[in-house]
Design a protein around this motif. Structure first.
Motif, PDB file in Angstrom:
ATOM      1  N   LEU A 240      36.497  40.070  43.127  1.00 56.45           N
ATOM      2  CA  LEU A 240      36.808  39.233  44.294  1.00 56.45           C
ATOM      3  C   LEU A 240      35.636  38.332  44.656  1.00 56.45           C
ATOM      4  CD1 LEU A 240      38.774  41.544  46.763  1.00 56.45           C
ATOM      5  CD2 LEU A 240      39.620  39.524  45.556  1.00 56.45           C
ATOM      6  N   ALA A 241      34.421  38.867  44.557  1.00 59.14           N
ATOM      7  CA  ALA A 241      33.240  38.057  44.885  1.00 59.14           C
ATOM      8  C   ALA A 241      33.146  36.849  43.961  1.00 59.14           C
ATOM      9  CB  ALA A 241      31.978  38.909  44.789  1.00 59.14           C
ATOM     10  N   GLY A 242      33.421  37.066  42.666  1.00 56.08           N
ATOM     11  CA  GLY A 242      33.406  35.949  41.721  1.00 56.08           C
ATOM     12  C   GLY A 242      34.505  34.944  42.010  1.00 56.08           C
ATOM     13  N   LEU A 243      35.699  35.452  42.333  1.00 54.46           N
ATOM     14  CA  LEU A 243      36.814  34.570  42.660  1.00 54.46           C
ATOM     15  C   LEU A 243      36.519  33.754  43.918  1.00 54.46           C
ATOM     16  CD1 LEU A 243      39.807  36.976  41.938  1.00 54.46           C
ATOM     17  CD2 LEU A 243      39.255  34.888  40.678  1.00 54.46           C
ATOM     18  N   HIS A 244      35.842  34.369  44.877  1.00 52.26           N
ATOM     19  CA  HIS A 244      35.512  33.647  46.107  1.00 52.26           C
ATOM     20  C   HIS A 244      34.445  32.581  45.870  1.00 52.26           C
ATOM     21  CE1 HIS A 244      37.947  35.080  49.389  1.00 52.26           C
ATOM     22  NE2 HIS A 244      37.867  36.306  48.927  1.00 52.26           N
ATOM     23  N   GLN A 245      33.607  32.765  44.850  1.00 48.95           N
ATOM     24  CA  GLN A 245      32.695  31.686  44.462  1.00 48.95           C
ATOM     25  C   GLN A 245      33.492  30.460  44.035  1.00 48.95           C
ATOM     26  OE1 GLN A 245      29.509  30.998  44.287  1.00 48.95           O
ATOM     27  NE2 GLN A 245      28.391  32.898  44.515  1.00 48.95           N
ATOM     28  N   VAL A 246      34.516  30.678  43.215  1.00 45.68           N
ATOM     29  CA  VAL A 246      35.375  29.587  42.759  1.00 45.68           C
ATOM     30  C   VAL A 246      36.130  28.986  43.947  1.00 45.68           C
ATOM     31  CG1 VAL A 246      37.291  28.961  41.238  1.00 45.68           C
ATOM     32  CG2 VAL A 246      35.622  30.667  40.489  1.00 45.68           C
ATOM     33  N   PHE A 247      36.693  29.851  44.779  1.00 42.20           N
ATOM     34  CA  PHE A 247      37.449  29.408  45.957  1.00 42.20           C
ATOM     35  C   PHE A 247      36.590  28.534  46.861  1.00 42.20           C
ATOM     36  CE2 PHE A 247      38.501  30.405  50.452  1.00 42.20           C
ATOM     37  CZ  PHE A 247      39.754  29.817  50.521  1.00 42.20           C
ATOM     38  N   SER A 248      35.333  28.938  47.085  1.00 38.84           N
ATOM     39  CA  SER A 248      34.427  28.190  47.956  1.00 38.84           C
ATOM     40  C   SER A 248      34.252  26.754  47.481  1.00 38.84           C
ATOM     41  CB  SER A 248      33.066  28.899  48.010  1.00 38.84           C
ATOM     42  OG  SER A 248      32.114  28.106  48.686  1.00 38.84           O
ATOM     43  N   HIS A 249      33.969  26.577  46.192  1.00 40.65           N
ATOM     44  CA  HIS A 249      33.764  25.231  45.646  1.00 40.65           C
ATOM     45  C   HIS A 249      35.073  24.449  45.569  1.00 40.65           C
ATOM     46  CE1 HIS A 249      29.507  25.270  44.577  1.00 40.65           C
ATOM     47  NE2 HIS A 249      29.664  26.550  44.341  1.00 40.65           N
ATOM     48  N   LEU A 250      36.167  25.162  45.332  1.00 39.40           N
ATOM     49  CA  LEU A 250      37.460  24.485  45.216  1.00 39.40           C
ATOM     50  C   LEU A 250      37.859  23.835  46.537  1.00 39.40           C
ATOM     51  CD1 LEU A 250      39.794  23.948  43.231  1.00 39.40           C
ATOM     52  CD2 LEU A 250      40.872  26.032  44.082  1.00 39.40           C
ATOM     53  N   VAL A 251      37.742  24.579  47.650  1.00 37.94           N
ATOM     54  CA  VAL A 251      38.149  24.013  48.944  1.00 37.94           C
ATOM     55  C   VAL A 251      37.169  22.947  49.414  1.00 37.94           C
ATOM     56  CG1 VAL A 251      39.429  26.064  49.643  1.00 37.94           C
ATOM     57  CG2 VAL A 251      37.030  25.855  50.292  1.00 37.94           C
TER      58      VAL A 251
END
Length: 220
Positions: free
Chosen positions: A67-78
């Motif tokens: 989840l932490a890795g996915l949230h890294q992607v999510f952060s940059h995506l938004v």
């Protein structure tokens, strides 16, 4: 690869690497080829990735490293698109922004703090948008708990990235007063107690924002 259970220990680094594709950090360089003139490419990237990313966040709820890795992607995506592009997915975006706070706070790494500060900046935009008020109200309990925790993060052992994180969290708390008073009443004393602590923060810029946030909450 990021969601493979065998890579749990490396998920945060993998997420950070994948985020480089999405990040706006090098837009000035990219513009050499005129890419930023075609703003639709970021919107298309968001539309094509967001639904899959939201699904992965739900599927991996029991895997905090993934989840932490996915949230890294999510952060940059938004962060890579204009806020208006996020509105059709407002409920999912706000919910995952709020959920990212306790998760990334549990990662004791500066790169996680950077992603979290970016998420709080997006959340601040959502809190300032009248059209998002209903979506924020639905998440207000989790949002208050997350922001209170973030406003005290790394106070005694964190660097500049954590000071920025605390400041962003306080700015979000200040914007919560835009919600109806009856929605905030159950959290009033919890927030005021945390603001009192923040007034003693080691960093002057954090103390300054804590003071203005306290004044905003006194209007309730």
């Amino acid at each position: 690869v990021l969601c493979d259970p065998e890579n749990n220990g490396q998920a945060l680094s993998l997420g950070r690497t994948f985020s480089a594709v999405i990040s706006t950090e090098h837009d000035a360089l990219v513009d050499t080829w005129g890419w930023t003139a075609k703003l639709l490419w970021r919107q298309k990237l968001f539309v094509s990735l967001s639904s899959r990313l939201f699904a992965r966040l739900e599927q991996n709820k029991g895997e905090p490293d993934t989840l932490a890795g996915l949230h890294q992607v999510f952060s940059h995506l938004v962060k890579s698109v204009h806020f208006s592009v996020l509105k059709p997915s407002a409920k999912e975006v706000v919910r995952h922004l709020v959920a990212s706070v306790p998760l990334l706070l549990s990662r004791d790494q500066a790169q996680a703090a950077g992603a979290l500060a970016a998420n709080l900046e997006t959340l601040k935009t959502a809190l300032a948008d009248d059209a998002m008020r209903g979506v924020v109200e639905d998440e207000v309990g989790e949002a208050v708990a997350a922001l209170v925790a973030a406003s005290g993060a790394g106070r005694h052992n964190g660097g500049r990235s954590y000071a920025l994180l605390r400041r962003r969290a306080l700015e979000c708390i200040a914007l919560l007063v835009r919600l109806p008073h009856h929605v905030l009443d159950p959290f009033f004393h919890e927030v005021r107690k945390q603001l009192d602590r923040c007034l003693d923060d080691d960093k002057r810029e954090v103390r300054s924002v804590a003071g203005s946030t306290m004044r905003a909450w006194r209007t309730l």
